[in-house]
Scaffold this motif. Structure first.
Motif, PDB file in Angstrom:
ATOM      1  N   LYS A 291     -17.336 -19.324  -7.233  1.00 13.30           N
ATOM      2  CA  LYS A 291     -16.473 -19.750  -6.002  1.00 13.30           C
ATOM      3  C   LYS A 291     -15.662 -18.661  -5.466  1.00 13.30           C
ATOM      4  CE  LYS A 291     -14.673 -24.153  -4.937  1.00 13.30           C
ATOM      5  NZ  LYS A 291     -13.906 -25.457  -5.670  1.00 13.30           N
ATOM      6  N   SER A 292     -14.955 -18.018  -6.508  1.00 12.79           N
ATOM      7  CA  SER A 292     -13.917 -17.024  -6.073  1.00 12.79           C
ATOM      8  C   SER A 292     -14.565 -15.799  -5.292  1.00 12.79           C
ATOM      9  CB  SER A 292     -12.983 -16.609  -7.200  1.00 12.79           C
ATOM     10  OG  SER A 292     -12.594 -17.593  -7.825  1.00 12.79           O
ATOM     11  N   ARG A 295     -15.788 -16.626  -2.176  1.00 14.84           N
ATOM     12  CA  ARG A 295     -14.711 -16.688  -0.900  1.00 14.84           C
ATOM     13  C   ARG A 295     -14.156 -15.569  -0.387  1.00 14.84           C
ATOM     14  NH1 ARG A 295     -10.970 -20.011  -4.334  1.00 14.84           N
ATOM     15  NH2 ARG A 295     -12.095 -21.963  -3.463  1.00 14.84           N
ATOM     16  N   PHE A 296     -13.995 -14.397  -1.294  1.00 11.51           N
ATOM     17  CA  PHE A 296     -13.456 -12.921  -1.214  1.00 11.51           C
ATOM     18  C   PHE A 296     -14.416 -12.207  -0.374  1.00 11.51           C
ATOM     19  CE2 PHE A 296      -9.994 -14.607  -4.119  1.00 11.51           C
ATOM     20  CZ  PHE A 296      -9.018 -14.456  -3.138  1.00 11.51           C
ATOM     21  N   ARG A 297     -15.937 -12.469  -0.945  1.00 14.38           N
ATOM     22  CA  ARG A 297     -16.757 -11.690  -0.060  1.00 14.38           C
ATOM     23  C   ARG A 297     -16.711 -12.109   1.315  1.00 14.38           C
ATOM     24  NH1 ARG A 297     -21.030 -12.251   2.198  1.00 14.38           N
ATOM     25  NH2 ARG A 297     -20.951 -14.483   2.041  1.00 14.38           N
ATOM     26  N   LEU A 299     -14.332 -13.292   3.059  1.00 12.69           N
ATOM     27  CA  LEU A 299     -12.830 -12.848   3.406  1.00 12.69           C
ATOM     28  C   LEU A 299     -13.228 -11.381   4.010  1.00 12.69           C
ATOM     29  CD1 LEU A 299     -10.029 -13.366   4.127  1.00 12.69           C
ATOM     30  CD2 LEU A 299      -9.323 -12.666   1.838  1.00 12.69           C
ATOM     31  N   GLY A 300     -13.853 -10.647   2.902  1.00  8.31           N
ATOM     32  CA  GLY A 300     -13.902  -8.956   3.463  1.00  8.31           C
ATOM     33  C   GLY A 300     -14.733  -8.771   4.328  1.00  8.31           C
ATOM     34  N   GLU A 301     -15.667  -9.744   4.827  1.00  9.42           N
ATOM     35  CA  GLU A 301     -16.605  -9.765   6.018  1.00  9.42           C
ATOM     36  C   GLU A 301     -15.800  -9.793   7.052  1.00  9.42           C
ATOM     37  OE1 GLU A 301     -20.319 -11.902   6.026  1.00  9.42           O
ATOM     38  OE2 GLU A 301     -20.905 -10.619   4.519  1.00  9.42           O
ATOM     39  N   THR A 302     -14.742 -10.996   6.999  1.00 13.66           N
ATOM     40  CA  THR A 302     -14.013 -11.338   8.251  1.00 13.66           C
ATOM     41  C   THR A 302     -13.136 -10.144   8.326  1.00 13.66           C
ATOM     42  OG1 THR A 302     -14.293 -13.406   7.236  1.00 13.66           O
ATOM     43  CG2 THR A 302     -12.508 -13.302   8.969  1.00 13.66           C
ATOM     44  N   THR A 307     -17.298  -3.855   1.275  1.00 16.36           N
ATOM     45  CA  THR A 307     -17.825  -4.750   0.464  1.00 16.36           C
ATOM     46  C   THR A 307     -16.993  -4.897  -0.791  1.00 16.36           C
ATOM     47  OG1 THR A 307     -19.990  -3.408   0.763  1.00 16.36           O
ATOM     48  CG2 THR A 307     -19.848  -4.892  -1.059  1.00 16.36           C
ATOM     49  N   LEU A 308     -16.653  -6.006  -1.089  1.00  7.93           N
ATOM     50  CA  LEU A 308     -15.928  -6.550  -2.165  1.00  7.93           C
ATOM     51  C   LEU A 308     -16.129  -5.886  -3.547  1.00  7.93           C
ATOM     52  CD1 LEU A 308     -13.573  -8.384  -3.269  1.00  7.93           C
ATOM     53  CD2 LEU A 308     -15.437 -10.065  -4.010  1.00  7.93           C
ATOM     54  N   GLU A 309     -15.009  -5.356  -3.971  1.00 14.21           N
ATOM     55  CA  GLU A 309     -15.346  -4.426  -5.243  1.00 14.21           C
ATOM     56  C   GLU A 309     -14.976  -5.376  -6.656  1.00 14.21           C
ATOM     57  OE1 GLU A 309     -12.862  -1.134  -4.335  1.00 14.21           O
ATOM     58  OE2 GLU A 309     -14.165   0.150  -3.400  1.00 14.21           O
ATOM     59  N   GLN A 310     -13.825  -5.713  -6.480  1.00 11.40           N
ATOM     60  CA  GLN A 310     -13.253  -6.473  -7.906  1.00 11.40           C
ATOM     61  C   GLN A 310     -12.351  -7.578  -7.307  1.00 11.40           C
ATOM     62  OE1 GLN A 310     -11.588  -4.365 -10.888  1.00 11.40           O
ATOM     63  NE2 GLN A 310     -13.187  -2.723 -10.852  1.00 11.40           N
ATOM     64  N   VAL A 311     -12.086  -8.434  -8.210  1.00 15.19           N
ATOM     65  CA  VAL A 311     -11.021  -9.442  -7.941  1.00 15.19           C
ATOM     66  C   VAL A 311     -10.652  -9.512  -9.601  1.00 15.19           C
ATOM     67  CG1 VAL A 311     -10.455 -11.769  -7.848  1.00 15.19           C
ATOM     68  CG2 VAL A 311     -12.372 -10.828  -6.190  1.00 15.19           C
TER      69      VAL A 311
ATOM     70  N   CYS B  50      -7.434 -18.477   1.271  1.00 15.67           N
ATOM     71  CA  CYS B  50      -8.350 -17.942   0.046  1.00 15.67           C
ATOM     72  C   CYS B  50      -7.554 -17.703  -1.097  1.00 15.67           C
ATOM     73  CB  CYS B  50      -9.033 -16.737   0.416  1.00 15.67           C
ATOM     74  SG  CYS B  50     -10.310 -16.560   1.409  1.00 15.67           S
ATOM     75  N   THR B  54      -7.650 -19.935  -4.544  1.00  9.43           N
ATOM     76  CA  THR B  54      -8.083 -19.354  -5.561  1.00  9.43           C
ATOM     77  C   THR B  54      -7.345 -19.584  -7.001  1.00  9.43           C
ATOM     78  OG1 THR B  54      -9.307 -17.636  -4.667  1.00  9.43           O
ATOM     79  CG2 THR B  54      -9.132 -17.209  -6.863  1.00  9.43           C
ATOM     80  N   VAL B  69      -5.353  -9.695  -7.780  1.00  7.88           N
ATOM     81  CA  VAL B  69      -5.600  -8.319  -7.041  1.00  7.88           C
ATOM     82  C   VAL B  69      -7.094  -8.353  -6.578  1.00  7.88           C
ATOM     83  CG1 VAL B  69      -5.129  -5.806  -7.104  1.00  7.88           C
ATOM     84  CG2 VAL B  69      -4.090  -7.687  -8.675  1.00  7.88           C
ATOM     85  N   VAL B  70      -7.278  -8.083  -5.267  1.00  5.12           N
ATOM     86  CA  VAL B  70      -8.681  -8.199  -4.603  1.00  5.12           C
ATOM     87  C   VAL B  70      -8.806  -6.733  -4.088  1.00  5.12           C
ATOM     88  CG1 VAL B  70     -10.320  -9.099  -3.265  1.00  5.12           C
ATOM     89  CG2 VAL B  70      -8.240 -10.716  -4.237  1.00  5.12           C
ATOM     90  N   HIS B  71      -9.702  -6.100  -4.658  1.00  5.22           N
ATOM     91  CA  HIS B  71     -10.015  -4.809  -3.916  1.00  5.22           C
ATOM     92  C   HIS B  71     -11.138  -4.591  -3.223  1.00  5.22           C
ATOM     93  CE1 HIS B  71      -7.213  -2.736  -6.762  1.00  5.22           C
ATOM     94  NE2 HIS B  71      -7.674  -3.478  -7.608  1.00  5.22           N
ATOM     95  N   TYR B  72     -10.822  -4.020  -1.777  1.00 10.03           N
ATOM     96  CA  TYR B  72     -12.074  -3.743  -0.866  1.00 10.03           C
ATOM     97  C   TYR B  72     -12.010  -2.311  -0.827  1.00 10.03           C
ATOM     98  CZ  TYR B  72     -12.089  -8.854   0.122  1.00 10.03           C
ATOM     99  OH  TYR B  72     -12.213 -10.147   0.104  1.00 10.03           O
ATOM    100  N   PRO B  73     -12.997  -1.395  -0.234  1.00 10.50           N
ATOM    101  CA  PRO B  73     -12.786  -0.176   0.458  1.00 10.50           C
ATOM    102  C   PRO B  73     -11.561  -0.080   0.998  1.00 10.50           C
ATOM    103  CG  PRO B  73     -15.222  -0.606   0.166  1.00 10.50           C
ATOM    104  CD  PRO B  73     -14.498  -2.102  -0.113  1.00 10.50           C
TER     105      PRO B  73
END
Lengths: 356, 107
Positions: A291-292, A295-297, A299-302, A307-311, B50, B54, B69-73
């Motif tokens: 789910k998480s 959700r964050f994938r 959000l990254g698109e929005t 591309t989501l790397e890590q949570v 979000c 979570t 902690v959420v990482h995007y490029p």
């Protein structure tokens, strides 16, 4: 009279150019070092005079390092090329090596890194005068080690696998030492040989290197193959235990769980099968992971942030980190004392292991 | 070739990401923000939703988390749980080389 090799150094930072120009001039072969502040200027200089080695930064205005390298590869196929960059993104390393670059190096930060870099440069300059072919090889590490040992060669084989790096020293066809992440000797050799993909380069031998491996290369290769088979079998039998659902798993989940600092590993496959090591009841955590990440994938698109790397989730009792690879997801439990930055770095290594 | 351009879509303007922070209550309402007014409020709410969801789902899964902690490029989101709400920091790679350090004492 012996001709001096010519090195062309390309960087948009004039101070850095000057520092490296002076440093490279100290190489044992005393090369002539010329500098260019841009890719366009570099091409003009390469057309005017033959060079042996091109050292370039990647991040430059107008023509960046990748553009320069693709032109150079086409117009000057004999030229040795080295990328010297501050960018640590692994995708650049792959792209650079795909362009046929001889060496990709992060800008040295310490004296020992500088020394190692200089040795690599000297090796590249020296190798130029020796006959032979060069290019990308799709060989396994076992093939490479056997090749060096059978031909009674002396060299240092430097292998990189994502963020991991390891070295294997061969003297007169005998394995004498190996080194990688906190391991040396036979243990390091076995660790390196388990990597399934990466890049390699042969560097100059170190005749004075202290010997830590005393077994023959054949015996060691055999032991490594056996250990790898056993690990696969352990995975298969472990997956038959309660709470560890997937069967026939030879994907190295156990190896991930045995990584330093890891408390548990949970994987959700594309078919939403849950597989774990070190967890009694993984289903709740699997649900939260899925789910998480979703959700964050989204959000990254929005946010158009990539591309989501890590949570990473940090708690008083547990630290976890989540990542996705295609349709599959991974949740890793980390030692409670780790901080967010440390978890991120360690997770990168886990993801590289997972990918390989 | 002009015929083909008939089918092509105009490129979507790239969203400008900013560094800054905001806090949310347990209902997901924004209490305070240091983000520039040009940053769309709907996106602040979306990020907040979000993060809060979570944290809440983690609790349901018996995983008590204080920090996410959420990482995007192009962006890092660091969120600290705040009595059912959250304190959220956005960091773009250009603005900082490291994620903000959060105090461990109760806020």
């Amino acid at each position: 009279m012996e001709t001096r090799h010519k090195i062309l150094l390309v960087d948009d930072d004039p101070d850095l150019l000057e520092v490296y120009r002076e440093t490279f001039a100290l190489l044992p072969s005393h090369p002539e070092v010329h500098t260019a502040p841009s890719g366009a200027r570099a091409i003009a200089m390469l057309e005017a005079v033959p060079y042996r080695l091109l050292v370039t930064d990647l991040k430059m205005p107008k023509m960046d390092g990748l553009q320069l390298l693709s032109i150079v590869r086409r117009k000057f196929p004999e030229l040795r090329t080295v990328v010297l960059t501050a960018m640590v993104d692994e995708q650049f390393r792959s792209r650079v090596y795909a362009l046929g670059v001889d060496l990709y190096w992060h800008k040295p930060g310490t004296e020992s890194e500088m020394k190692q870099f200089m040795e690599c440069l000297e090796s590249l300059l020296g190798r130029e005068s020796e006959p032979g072919f060069r290019g990308m090889q799709s060989k396994s590490l076992v093939d490479l080690v056997q090749l060096e040992c059978i031909s009674q060669s002396s060299s240092m084989l430097r292998v990189t696998n994502g963020p991991f790096a390891g070295c294997i020293w061969i003297n007169d066809g005998e394995l004498i030492d190996a080194e990688t992440e906190a391991a040396r000797g036979e243990e390091a050799f076995q660790k390196i040989l388990r990597w399934r993909a990466g890049n390699f380069e042969f560097l100059r031998a170190e005749p004075g290197r202290a010997r830590t491996i005393f077994k023959s290369y054949n015996a060691l290769l055999l032991e490594t193959a056996q250990a790898f088979d056993e690990a696969c079998n352990t995975d298969i039998s472990a997956s038959a235990m309660p709470g560890q659902a997937a069967r026939g798993d030879a994907s190295g989940l156990t190896a991930l769980a045995q990584t330093d600092g890891v408390d548990f590993v949970l994987r959700i496959t594309a078919e939403t099968k849950v597989d774990s090591r070190g967890l009694e009841n993984p289903d709740r955590l699997a649900g939260w992971t899925r789910k998480s990440l979703e959700r964050f994938r989204a959000l990254g698109e929005t946010l158009q942030a990539g591309t989501l790397e890590q949570v990473a989730g940090l708690g008083g009792r547990r630290n976890v980190a989540l990542a996705q690879k295609g349709q599959a997801a991974l949740c890793v439990g980390w030692r409670q004392t780790f901080r967010a930055g440390e978890i991120r770095d360690r997770m990168k290594k886990i993801l590289t292991l997972w990918a390989s | 070739m002009g015929f083909l351009s008939f089918f092509s879509k105009p490129p979507r303007p790239l969203l400008q990401l900013h560094s800054g922070s905001f806090s949310l209550d347990r209902g997901g309402r924004v209490l305070a923000t240091t983000l520039p007014s040009s940053f769309p409020p709907a996106l602040i709410l979306e990020i907040g939703r979000c993060v809060v969801d979570t944290f809440r789902d983690a609790q349901t899964a018996q995983l008590t988390l204080d920090e996410l902690v959420v990482h995007y490029p192009g962006l890092s989101i660091t969120a600290r749980e705040l009595r059912g709400g959250a304190l959220v920091f956005l960091t773009t790679p250009a603005s900082s080389l490291s994620t903000p350090k959060l105090k461990t004492s109760p806020l």
